[in-house]
Design a protein around this motif. Sequence first.
Motif, PDB file in Angstrom:
ATOM      1  N   ALA A   1      -1.602  -1.245   7.347  1.00  0.00           N
ATOM      2  CA  ALA A   1      -0.664  -0.576   8.261  1.00  0.00           C
ATOM      3  C   ALA A   1       0.744  -0.922   7.842  1.00  0.00           C
ATOM      4  CB  ALA A   1      -0.921  -0.998   9.711  1.00  0.00           C
ATOM      5  N   ARG A   2       1.666  -0.154   8.378  1.00  0.00           N
ATOM      6  CA  ARG A   2       3.086  -0.434   8.159  1.00  0.00           C
ATOM      7  C   ARG A   2       3.796  -0.435   9.523  1.00  0.00           C
ATOM      8  NH1 ARG A   2       3.037   5.018   6.143  1.00  0.00           N
ATOM      9  NH2 ARG A   2       3.059   4.214   4.009  1.00  0.00           N
ATOM     10  N   ASN A   3       4.941  -1.066   9.569  1.00  0.00           N
ATOM     11  CA  ASN A   3       5.718  -1.131  10.817  1.00  0.00           C
ATOM     12  C   ASN A   3       6.304   0.237  11.136  1.00  0.00           C
ATOM     13  OD1 ASN A   3       5.178  -3.849  10.853  1.00  0.00           O
ATOM     14  ND2 ASN A   3       7.119  -4.421   9.928  1.00  0.00           N
ATOM     15  N   MET A   4       6.156   0.660  12.384  1.00  0.00           N
ATOM     16  CA  MET A   4       6.650   1.960  12.822  1.00  0.00           C
ATOM     17  C   MET A   4       7.885   1.790  13.694  1.00  0.00           C
ATOM     18  SD  MET A   4       3.090   3.894  13.788  1.00  0.00           S
ATOM     19  CE  MET A   4       4.000   5.379  14.186  1.00  0.00           C
TER      20      MET A   4
ATOM     21  N   PRO B   1       0.826  -1.220   0.000  1.00  0.00           N
ATOM     22  CA  PRO B   1       0.000   0.000   0.000  1.00  0.00           C
ATOM     23  C   PRO B   1       0.856   1.264   0.000  1.00  0.00           C
ATOM     24  CG  PRO B   1       0.056  -0.994   2.181  1.00  0.00           C
ATOM     25  CD  PRO B   1       0.741  -1.960   1.262  1.00  0.00           C
ATOM     26  N   GLU B   2       0.316   2.285  -0.640  1.00  0.00           N
ATOM     27  CA  GLU B   2       1.009   3.575  -0.683  1.00  0.00           C
ATOM     28  C   GLU B   2       0.751   4.369   0.594  1.00  0.00           C
ATOM     29  OE1 GLU B   2      -0.094   5.912  -4.014  1.00  0.00           O
ATOM     30  OE2 GLU B   2       1.202   7.609  -3.478  1.00  0.00           O
ATOM     31  N   HIS B   3      -0.457   4.298   1.100  1.00  0.00           N
ATOM     32  CA  HIS B   3      -0.818   5.005   2.330  1.00  0.00           C
ATOM     33  C   HIS B   3      -1.359   3.993   3.330  1.00  0.00           C
ATOM     34  CE1 HIS B   3      -0.203   8.732   0.232  1.00  0.00           C
ATOM     35  NE2 HIS B   3      -1.065   8.366  -0.713  1.00  0.00           N
ATOM     36  N   CYS B   4      -1.144   4.273   4.632  1.00  0.00           N
ATOM     37  CA  CYS B   4      -1.514   3.318   5.673  1.00  0.00           C
ATOM     38  C   CYS B   4      -2.238   4.037   6.816  1.00  0.00           C
ATOM     39  CB  CYS B   4      -0.280   2.585   6.202  1.00  0.00           C
ATOM     40  SG  CYS B   4       0.533   1.558   4.940  1.00  0.00           S
ATOM     41  N   LEU B   5      -2.536   3.259   7.841  1.00  0.00           N
ATOM     42  CA  LEU B   5      -3.303   3.774   8.978  1.00  0.00           C
ATOM     43  C   LEU B   5      -2.583   4.936   9.656  1.00  0.00           C
ATOM     44  CD1 LEU B   5      -5.593   3.589  11.055  1.00  0.00           C
ATOM     45  CD2 LEU B   5      -4.278   1.824  12.244  1.00  0.00           C
ATOM     46  N   ASP B   6      -1.252   4.830   9.828  1.00  0.00           N
ATOM     47  CA  ASP B   6      -0.538   5.913  10.491  1.00  0.00           C
ATOM     48  C   ASP B   6      -0.607   7.212   9.707  1.00  0.00           C
ATOM     49  OD1 ASP B   6       2.815   5.347   9.338  1.00  0.00           O
ATOM     50  OD2 ASP B   6       0.934   4.571   8.554  1.00  0.00           O
ATOM     51  N   ASP B   7      -0.703   7.123   8.339  1.00  0.00           N
ATOM     52  CA  ASP B   7      -0.863   8.345   7.547  1.00  0.00           C
ATOM     53  C   ASP B   7      -2.211   8.996   7.818  1.00  0.00           C
ATOM     54  OD1 ASP B   7       0.787   6.706   4.789  1.00  0.00           O
ATOM     55  OD2 ASP B   7       1.628   7.932   6.407  1.00  0.00           O
ATOM     56  N   VAL B   8      -3.249   8.170   7.969  1.00  0.00           N
ATOM     57  CA  VAL B   8      -4.586   8.722   8.253  1.00  0.00           C
ATOM     58  C   VAL B   8      -4.624   9.344   9.646  1.00  0.00           C
ATOM     59  CG1 VAL B   8      -7.024   8.145   8.492  1.00  0.00           C
ATOM     60  CG2 VAL B   8      -5.658   7.061   6.704  1.00  0.00           C
ATOM     61  N   LEU B   9      -4.071   8.626  10.642  1.00  0.00           N
ATOM     62  CA  LEU B   9      -4.074   9.167  11.999  1.00  0.00           C
ATOM     63  C   LEU B   9      -3.199  10.393  12.114  1.00  0.00           C
ATOM     64  CD1 LEU B   9      -3.891   5.844  14.049  1.00  0.00           C
ATOM     65  CD2 LEU B   9      -5.902   7.237  13.556  1.00  0.00           C
TER      66      LEU B   9
END
Length: 736
Positions: free
Chosen positions: A621-624, A590-598
């Motif tokens: 989501a992606r690993n942070m 994915p290009e954008h994930c949950l952390d981008d939305v939050l």
Amino acid sequence: MNEIYPVRPISNASATRTDGFNIDLRQQIRVLWRRRFLVFAVAGGVFIATWLFLMLLTPIYAGMASVMIDTRKTRVLDLKEVITTSQPQLTTVLSEVEVIRSRNVAERVAASLDLYKDPEFNPSLRPAKSGVAAALNSLMSWLSAPKQQDLGPEEAERAMRAGVVTTLVGRVTAVPVPQSMVINVSVRSEDAAKAAQLTNALAEQYVLDQLNSKFEATRSASVWLNQRLEDLRNAVAQSERAVAQYRGSSGLIDSKGVLPTHQQLAELNTQLIQTQGRRSELQAKVARLETLIRSNRGAEAADEMIESPLIQRLREQETTLMREISDMSTRYGDMHPKMIKGVAELNELRAKINVEISKLSQGIHNEYNVVRARESALLDRIRQLEGTVKEQNRSEVHLRELEREAQANRILYENFLSRFKETSEQEQVQQPDARIISRAVRPYSPAFPRKGLIQLAMTVVGLLLGTILALVLERLDNTFRTREELEDVTGLPAIGMIPFVDKKPVAKYLIDRPTSAFAEALRGLWISLCHSDPNSSPRVVAITSSFPGEGKSMTALSLARTVALLGSRVVLVDCDLRRSSVAKLLEIQPEHCLDDVLGGKVELRAAVLRDQSSDLDILPARNMDRAPLDMLNSAVMENLLHTLRGIYDLVILDCPPVIPVAEAQVLGRLADKTVFCVLWDQTPREAVVNALRQLRDVQVSLAGAMLTKVHLKKHARYGYGDIGYYYGRYKGYYAD
């Protein structure tokens, strides 16, 4: 939102298995039936081994004699010691028991009865045997001792004698009689008469050994002390020589407590200080002289810096000549021959002064350079001596160690010398400390074996061992296999059992096999969730587990796809920002994930992806790199879930595991219901109990627990009567 199911207290995970007051007899019988082959195998193995062992045994007879320990000291000059009765001492009796069973006494018995020529004790004299007994005897002989044909004649003889003594020691039994100083001595043999003879010989040799040991002890102590004194005397001399040699080789010969190198270093430091003072003085002169010369004040430099008698005389002549020129200039004028001659003489005189000043200035420079060279040489020599001093300091440490060793050896030698003198003066008349009070007679019945009783007892023991082993293996199993176990331990309803799928890729199995047992289990899970609350179906469902790898992400994805295929609008939110799995399962990037939305970087619709195979929406989501707890425990996350509630019929949250991180507790409070996944036959009960306790501590609404990755074939063999058993038994209903 309250749970429809009553909350039961979490059971102790270990008490469920080990509570002896709530034993389910039917359950124990099922356990033994499942492990019946293990029980019968252990019992059969014990029975056969016992029978074979008894068949190989030869009847053994045992003689019996009694020996009394007498610890009284008989001295003619002390009547009290002659008539005093000794008191029983357990340690004394036990020590004498070990003496009776010692190899020293056994060697005396073997020599007195010439057991080295007895085939019972010397296997090399026995006739050759055939059959299983011969094979076992050969194997035991090969394992226990080296082959005598590999040894020389003398070594073979010693090995033979040692083997005879070892055999005899193994047949000796010495048992103390309670509350007495009497020891019952017994020797076993294949012949009854020989058993009595061996027992009497052992008792006699033990009494003789008591007498001989006292004389030998004094002699051995004196010899050992004498040898030890000689060794210590040599050690003292050697250590003192080592101190002297090391002191000479390391140059540590001091003079009135001061080493020569230390004296040289002090003298060189004094010379260095003087040289540095002279160098500073010359350096100041050279600097002043060069300054005056650069400022065309060479004459002043000569007056201020140089003390030379020749320059002083030339300076006096210059002064006189200048006075004469001054007189002639007023008398004759500048062009007069005398005036011209006087000026020429003045210039010549000044030239001589300048030449002399240059010579003296060069001399100062030369002396300055010499002093600097001497200072450098002194510094080099001081550095060399400092290195030597450091090395000598290290050598002094080793020297002190050698001196301490020499002193310790000297003290030890003196102590041993004193002990040797004391031992030499303490010799006294010795007597044996034991006597025979009952001699052995010929036994008429074998002491071993009692075959029938042993066979029956060992068969019962085999059954008990097999039963205990089966029950122990079952009790040590600290995992979950049935829904009943899961409900009893967790206090939650078991709302599902997800079968294990061994086909790859697992993520596509639900789509490819919609009528499989795996798909049917997920539909049953969804029905249980819909009825988990009597008021309304949950709109936001969180799925978590105790540890990673328990199948929660696959369960969340499969459940979301199942509900989406039923026609509902479903979104799957990957909330595991440490080890995201949904994107990997779907093989997407994915290009954008949950952390981008939050974080407000993108809008929600830009980050949501559509699963074409099931019309499921996915927020990956992606690993942070940083801890995501603050991001998930925020008003932004609550607003996001509120927005998703308004768009979708069902929101499924793939949460992190409970025990490693704290995010699952936060997400569980935001969800309407939480489903707890437990890996079948893998997850420890204590871990599940602790994880559920953490969720209940923060008032998480739990819909129930479920088993994941259930092996249906193994589960069916256990004989449980739950739904997993019928999944495996009636697999014809499913298209797997």
